[in-house]
Design an enzyme around this catalytic site. Structure first.
Site, PDB file in Angstrom:
ATOM      1  N   PRO A 111       2.472 -44.584 -41.640  1.00 26.16           N
ATOM      2  CG  PRO A 111       1.366 -44.935 -43.680  1.00 26.16           C
ATOM      3  CD  PRO A 111       2.629 -45.248 -42.948  1.00 26.16           C
TER       4      PRO A 111
ATOM      5  CG  ASP B 222       1.862 -49.477 -42.340  1.00 24.51           C
ATOM      6  OD1 ASP B 222       1.488 -48.587 -43.124  1.00 24.51           O
ATOM      7  OD2 ASP B 222       3.028 -49.899 -42.297  1.00 24.51           O
ATOM      8  CG  HIS B 223      -4.131 -45.771 -44.484  1.00 27.23           C
ATOM      9  ND1 HIS B 223      -4.763 -46.635 -45.342  1.00 27.23           N
ATOM     10  CD2 HIS B 223      -5.000 -44.744 -44.300  1.00 27.23           C
ATOM     11  CE1 HIS B 223      -5.947 -46.145 -45.672  1.00 27.23           C
ATOM     12  NE2 HIS B 223      -6.119 -45.005 -45.053  1.00 27.23           N
ATOM     13  NE  ARG B 224       3.985 -47.915 -44.788  1.00 24.56           N
ATOM     14  CZ  ARG B 224       5.217 -48.122 -44.349  1.00 24.56           C
ATOM     15  NH1 ARG B 224       6.249 -47.683 -45.045  1.00 24.56           N
ATOM     16  NH2 ARG B 224       5.414 -48.769 -43.213  1.00 24.56           N
TER      17      ARG B 224
ATOM     18  CB  ILE C 186      -4.472 -52.346 -42.871  1.00 20.73           C
ATOM     19  CG1 ILE C 186      -3.630 -53.593 -42.577  1.00 20.73           C
ATOM     20  CG2 ILE C 186      -5.884 -52.526 -42.356  1.00 20.73           C
ATOM     21  CD1 ILE C 186      -3.240 -53.747 -41.126  1.00 20.73           C
TER      22      ILE C 186
END
Length: 560
Positions: free
Chosen positions: A358, A532-534, A536
């Site tokens: 993501p 990477d939103h998972r 950060i």
């Protein structure tokens, strides 16, 4: 008859590497330099060759074992003690080469020696490949070559492979050049052999060809970094075991098995188009496309699906329409051009990374007015050294400082765990005629800008010449993609899995900036940080970007 021990030769900086493939079994006849096992580290897979010729009496390793230099592999019964092994250095040479190049195809049976000791080296059986193009000539007239040394690299629409020499000697004449098309039996070179006789015994080469594993046409995948997926990988497929019943395992190379694991492809359901049904990279990619388009369902999908999928839909993305098939010739003249090998490999990786990770991108600006002035002054003072410091070298040092301050950016996802790295390897995107590659500056925290600039120049040249090996492009913690030499303002760089972030920079420009009293001209560098939103969140990303920009604005902050 004599029993000899065959051990792992010098395999470079690899320790405790796992055995993922057994290529021989007790009773097999093996030739000198024939591959015995395949080992795999976190950087590459490579085949370990035999230092002797003979019959395998006992295997001392099993699938899943870890080995090092000097580990006993097997006991070999040689025909008379007079069949000596080559020097240890010679035995060790093929191991590192296997990590950077495809395993050579079995050599053809030696041609009869011509008058004066000249022999013809021909293209051996290369499977179902006909009229393949010569993309690299690896020797020249006058070179001294060894038995099984690679002479040329050929490439078809499916794979690239190296053609080895069936004799040892001196190259007297090359019969092929770049761009030529060759097939089985094509004359490659004339070789002067010692004593006017072929190096191997007349029967040894056919025996080796029969005992050796089939060539891996998809070995192009092994020459490029195949980053592990950031998400948990499916259960690993079994490695090849020659003692297993025929048909029990898919026929594929280690690199193809890894690609299939990364993409979640059940290899047992993929039809191989390579020699003897071997599964190639294109077979795996074609299977993925078919599943995405809804044309094919895996056994697992069929088991889970209560009813057939709706027309035009795919199980991975319900309702997704198949890719349009268009006859472009109806609209005007066209020209078709094959994708380069790098494009084929990187395309699959980029697609996976974009779909799985993501992505979010933050944009910011860095004032590099003072840093650019310092860089210009530095290059003038060190003009005689021949080393030109680039802005990218300063950005690599800034990236190291930012990763130290924000360690979650120097991490990778491994299942439900976050792997925090205590080393700092920085990748930089290099543009080549065949596509984009990402060489890695190792231990950038221990190097100055001059050393980094020198190393970048060397890696960039290797990239343009197509000489980068897996070790040159693996192990990265963070990447920088620079379009500064071309132009543009901002863009969204795709994260290079298994990393969790990437910095994109565009062309700097002079802009008016308020200094509290007046507008002054400043050199501004646009920054684009994808993350990477998972792993950060937005606040951490904004702080990283601001800190990175502040380092470029005042490089003295790196000392703090």
């Amino acid at each position: 008859m004599a029993l000899v021990e065959v051990k792992v030769p010098d395999i470079g900086d690899f320790k405790d590497v796992a055995v993922i493939e057994l290529l021989v079994k007790p009773g097999d006849s093996v030739a000198v330099e024939q591959s015995l096992i395949t080992v795999e580290s976190d950087k590459a897979s490579m085949e370990i060759p035999s230092s002797h010729a003979g019959v395998v009496k006992e295997l001392k390793v099993a699938l899943g074992d870890t080995v090092n230099e000097g580990t006993l592999l097997l006991l070999l019964e040689t025909v008379g003690a007079a069949a000596p092994a080559p020097a240890p250095a010679a035995a060790a040479a093929p191991a590192p080469a296997a990590a950077a190049a495809p395993a050579p195809v079995p050599a053809a049976a030696p041609a009869p020696a011509a008058a004066g000791g000249l022999v013809e080296v021909l293209v051996p059986d290369i499977g179902d490949f006909d009229e393949v193009a010569v993309i690299e000539v690896m020797v020249k007239v006058g070179d001294v070559i060894k038995l099984e040394q690679s002479l040329i690299t050929v490439e078809s629409d499916k794979a690239s492979m190296e053609i080895p020499s069936s004799h040892a000697g001196v190259v007297k004449d090359l019969k092929v050049k770049l761009g030529d098309k060759v097939s089985k039996g094509s004359l490659v070179a004339l070789v002067q052999v010692a004593g006017g006789a072929a190096a191997p015994a007349p029967v040894a080469a056919p025996a080796a060809a029969a005992a050796a594993p089939a060539p891996a046409p998809a070995s192009a995948v092994a020459s490029a970094p195949a980053p592990a997926a950031a998400s948990p990988a499916p259960a690993a497929l079994p490695a090849h075991d020659p003692t297993a019943a025929k048909g029990a395992l898919p026929h594929a190379s280690p690199s193809i098995r890894r690609l299939a694991r990364d993409l979640g492809v059940p290899l047992a359901e993929v039809a191989g188009s390579g020699p003897k049904g071997r599964i190639t990279q294109l077979d795996v990619q074609g299977f993925v496309k078919s599943v995405m388009a809804g044309a094919v369902q895996t056994a697992l999908q069929k088991a889970k699906a209560p009813a057939p999928a709706a027309a035009g839909g795919g199980e991975a993305f319900p309702g997704l329409l198949p890719w349009p098939k268009v006859d472009f010739t109806k609209f005007g003249p066209i020209e078709r051009k094959d994708l380069s090998r790098i494009q084929k490999i990187s395309g699959a990786n980029l697609h996976r990374n974009w779909v799985v990770i993501p992505h979010v991108t933050n944009h910011d600006d860095a004032d590099i007015t003072d840093l650019e002035a310092f860089r210009v002054q530095l290059n003038k003072e060190n003009e005689k050294s021949g080393v030109k410091v680039t802005m990218l070298a300063f950005m690599i040092k800034a990236a190291v400082a930012a990763l130290k301050k924000f360690p979650q950016f120097n991490a990778s996802l491994d299942g439900e765990q976050l792997v925090l790295k205590n080393y700092f390897h920085i990748g930089f995107a290099a543009d080549t005629p065949n596509g984009l590659v990402v060489p890695v500056i190792k231990d950038a925290d221990k190097k100055g800008v001059f050393q980094i600039s020198t190393e970048m120049g060397e890696l960039a040249k290797k990239a343009r010449d197509g000489k980068l090996g897996p070790a040159d492009m693996s192990g990265g913690c963070f990447s920088i993609s620079s379009l500064g030499g071309i132009g543009g303002r901002y863009f969204t760089p795709i994260i290079n899995a298994p990393e969790v972030s990437i910095m994109g920079v565009c062309k700097s420009s002079i802009e008016p900036r308020w200094d509290g009293k007046q507008f002054a001209p400043r050199l501004i560098l646009p920054l684009s940080l994808s993350w990477d939103h998972r792993v950060i969140d937005g606040a951490a990303a904004a702080r990283f970007n601001v800190y990175f920009a502040s380092l470029l604005a005042d490089f003295r902050r790196i000392l703090l």
